[in-house]
Design a protein around this motif. Structure first.
Motif, short mmCIF file in Angstrom:
data_model
loop_
_atom_site.label_atom_id
_atom_site.label_comp_id
_atom_site.label_asym_id
_atom_site.label_seq_id
_atom_site.Cartn_x
_atom_site.Cartn_y
_atom_site.Cartn_z
N ALA A 1 1.76 -10.89 1.86
CA ALA A 1 3.03 -11.00 2.56
C ALA A 1 4.20 -10.89 1.60
O ALA A 1 4.10 -11.24 0.42
N SER A 2 5.29 -10.38 2.12
CA SER A 2 6.56 -10.34 1.41
C SER A 2 6.43 -9.66 0.05
O SER A 2 6.10 -8.48 -0.04
N ALA A 3 6.71 -10.37 -1.06
CA ALA A 3 6.68 -9.75 -2.38
C ALA A 3 5.30 -9.20 -2.72
O ALA A 3 5.17 -8.24 -3.47
N ALA A 4 4.24 -9.81 -2.18
CA ALA A 4 2.89 -9.29 -2.41
C ALA A 4 2.73 -7.92 -1.76
O ALA A 4 2.10 -7.02 -2.33
N TYR A 5 3.30 -7.76 -0.55
CA TYR A 5 3.24 -6.44 0.09
C TYR A 5 4.14 -5.45 -0.65
O TYR A 5 3.84 -4.26 -0.70
N TYR A 6 5.23 -5.94 -1.22
CA TYR A 6 6.10 -5.12 -2.07
C TYR A 6 5.27 -4.46 -3.18
O TYR A 6 5.46 -3.28 -3.51
N ILE A 7 4.33 -5.21 -3.74
CA ILE A 7 3.46 -4.68 -4.79
C ILE A 7 2.40 -3.75 -4.19
O ILE A 7 2.12 -2.68 -4.73
N ALA A 8 1.82 -4.16 -3.06
CA ALA A 8 0.71 -3.41 -2.47
C ALA A 8 1.08 -1.98 -2.11
O ALA A 8 0.25 -1.07 -2.21
N VAL A 9 2.32 -1.74 -1.68
CA VAL A 9 2.70 -0.39 -1.26
C VAL A 9 2.77 0.57 -2.44
O VAL A 9 2.93 1.79 -2.24
N GLY A 10 2.64 0.07 -3.66
CA GLY A 10 2.56 0.96 -4.82
C GLY A 10 1.19 1.60 -4.95
O GLY A 10 1.02 2.55 -5.73
N ALA A 11 0.19 1.09 -4.20
CA ALA A 11 -1.17 1.63 -4.27
C ALA A 11 -1.29 2.88 -3.40
O ALA A 11 -0.49 3.12 -2.48
N ASP A 12 -2.32 3.68 -3.67
CA ASP A 12 -2.56 4.88 -2.88
C ASP A 12 -3.04 4.53 -1.48
O ASP A 12 -2.68 5.21 -0.51
N LYS A 13 -3.86 3.49 -1.37
CA LYS A 13 -4.35 3.03 -0.07
C LYS A 13 -4.43 1.51 -0.07
O LYS A 13 -4.64 0.89 -1.12
N ILE A 14 -4.30 0.94 1.13
CA ILE A 14 -4.37 -0.51 1.29
C ILE A 14 -5.52 -0.84 2.23
O ILE A 14 -5.55 -0.37 3.38
N TYR A 15 -6.45 -1.65 1.75
CA TYR A 15 -7.61 -2.07 2.54
C TYR A 15 -7.45 -3.55 2.88
O TYR A 15 -7.03 -4.35 2.04
N VAL A 16 -7.77 -3.91 4.12
CA VAL A 16 -7.56 -5.27 4.60
C VAL A 16 -8.78 -5.76 5.36
O VAL A 16 -9.64 -4.96 5.77
N ASP A 17 -8.85 -7.05 5.56
CA ASP A 17 -9.79 -7.63 6.52
C ASP A 17 -9.09 -7.69 7.86
O ASP A 17 -7.86 -7.79 7.93
N LYS A 18 -9.85 -7.65 8.92
CA LYS A 18 -9.23 -7.63 10.25
C LYS A 18 -8.39 -8.86 10.53
O LYS A 18 -7.46 -8.84 11.35
N ALA A 19 -8.67 -9.98 9.82
CA ALA A 19 -7.92 -11.22 10.04
C ALA A 19 -6.93 -11.51 8.91
O ALA A 19 -6.32 -12.58 8.90
N SER A 20 -6.76 -10.58 7.99
CA SER A 20 -5.78 -10.80 6.91
C SER A 20 -4.37 -10.89 7.49
O SER A 20 -4.09 -10.38 8.57
N VAL A 21 -3.48 -11.55 6.75
CA VAL A 21 -2.06 -11.64 7.14
C VAL A 21 -1.28 -10.66 6.28
O VAL A 21 -1.29 -10.76 5.05
N VAL A 22 -0.59 -9.71 6.93
CA VAL A 22 0.08 -8.63 6.21
C VAL A 22 1.50 -8.47 6.74
O VAL A 22 1.74 -8.58 7.95
N GLY A 23 2.45 -8.18 5.85
CA GLY A 23 3.80 -7.86 6.26
C GLY A 23 4.85 -8.80 5.73
O GLY A 23 4.93 -9.03 4.52
N SER A 24 5.65 -9.34 6.63
CA SER A 24 6.78 -10.20 6.28
C SER A 24 7.76 -9.47 5.37
O SER A 24 8.11 -9.94 4.28
N ILE A 25 8.20 -8.30 5.82
CA ILE A 25 9.13 -7.48 5.04
C ILE A 25 10.54 -7.98 5.31
O ILE A 25 11.25 -7.53 6.21
#
Length: 346
Positions: free
Chosen positions: A175-199
């Motif tokens: 979430a938030s700053a962590a997603y800020y980092i994640a979008v630098g990757a070529d692809k993002i893989y998640v679990d179906k119950a992960s919490v993602v976003g908070s931009i």
């Protein structure tokens, strides 16, 4: 003749009588001494035993103290020794493998997920010839936009320099700053119950001015500069100051949005709530284009990178570095209070 010998008879009888008297006194004195001696010997023996017991206890206590001190010394030496191993790689790094860099906990300066430590780990992973790809293993609620921005910039720089793919794998939260980092990757893989976003961006605090008025407490704050204390919770905030803070937050928010759009590109299915600060499950994030597909670390290493061997490049402060930083933090505590009021992505 008879008259001359008669006076000596009483003298002899008196001498003879005194001898039994002296013998009786000596006997009485001896008996008295014999009666006193056992008591004196018992007291002396008891005192000697007590003194010896105290000395033995002191010796044992001293041995225990020395033993404990030695044990602590050995423990600290062992901590320093193991702490010096900054790279946790357990296999031959020259063999083909998947490089892992963990981003866990708060993203902040001085934390394990700081730009300093994460950047160093990324450089080691990219520079290793055996690393077929770099995986960011993320489990973080966010933190500093500055630290996240530095890490994102470093990821993009290293991708171009070393021509290696980067994948983000989300565990619990990205979430938030962590997603800020994640979008630098070529692809993002998640679990179906992960919490993602908070931009989004927030700046939080408390205001106690009303309560202080009711209690009759006067805040005495002296500043050089009319807006120097506008983040002080005990001072009223003017409309101008509130507008200034909001403008700053909006600017940082637009920077965040720009990074997300650059990283996700055409995969992003933008709507009115995408950049509102809401967060979604991993399954929803895939539908919104915030993530690419379901998968964990082992899946990515095995099926995507095609290198099942995992090597962890995550960096951590060793014991000596932590002590130095704590010492420096205690000296600069006053300055750090002002820094903590800076806006954070959460």
């Amino acid at each position: 003749m008879t008259d001359s010998t008669q006076p000596s008879a009483p003298e002899n009888s008196a001498k003879t009588a005194s001898e039994p008297m002296d013998s009786a006194g000596a006997a009485i004195k001896k008996e008295a001494n014999a009666a006193v001696a056992p008591d004196t010997a018992w007291e002396r023996s008891t005192l000697e035993k007590l003194a010896l017991s105290v000395v033995n206890e002191q010796r044992q206590a001293r041995r225990w103290r020395n033993g404990i001190r030695l044990a602590w010394l050995v423990f600290l030496v062992a901590l320093v020794w193991f702490g010096m191993d900054r790279n946790a790689a357990t296999t031959d790094p020259t063999a083909p493998h998947t490089a892992v860099v963990k981003i866990q906990g708060e993203i902040a300066s001085g934390a394990e997920a700081s730009a300093e430590l994460v950047g160093a780990a990324l450089r080691s992973a990219f520079e290793d010839k055996g690393a077929q790809a770099v995986v960011l293993l993320i489990n973080s609620p966010g933190g500093s936009p500055v630290q996240a921005g530095i890490i994102n910039d470093e990821i993009r720089r290293l991708k171009v320099l070393h021509k290696k793919p980067v994948y983000a794998v989300v565990e619990e939260t990205c979430a938030s700053a962590a997603y800020y980092i994640a979008v630098g990757a070529d692809k993002i893989y998640v679990d179906k119950a992960s919490v993602v976003g908070s931009i989004g961006v927030l700046m939080d605090g408390f205001g106690f001015t009303g309560l202080m008025d009711k209690l009759g407490v006067e805040r005495r704050l002296l500043t050089a500069g009319e807006n120097k204390g506008f983040m002080d919770p005990f001072s009223p905030q003017t409309d101008k100051q509130r507008e200034f803070a909001q403008t700053m937050l909006n600017q940082i928010h637009q920077q965040f949005i720009g990074v997300v759009k650059t990283g996700r590109g055409s995969r992003l299915k933008e709507n009115a709530e995408t950049f509102s600060g809401l967060f979604w499950t991993g399954q929803q994030a895939i539908e919104l284009g915030l993530a690419d597909q379901l998968g964990d670390l082992n899946y990515v290493a095995r099926e995507v990178v095609k290198a099942e061997e995992l090597v962890d490049y995550t960096r951590k402060d060793n014991v000596a570095e932590r002590l130095v930083k704590r010492f420096g933090a205690s000296i600069g505590e006053g300055a750090m209070r002002a820094v903590r009021n800076a806006p954070g992505l959460r």
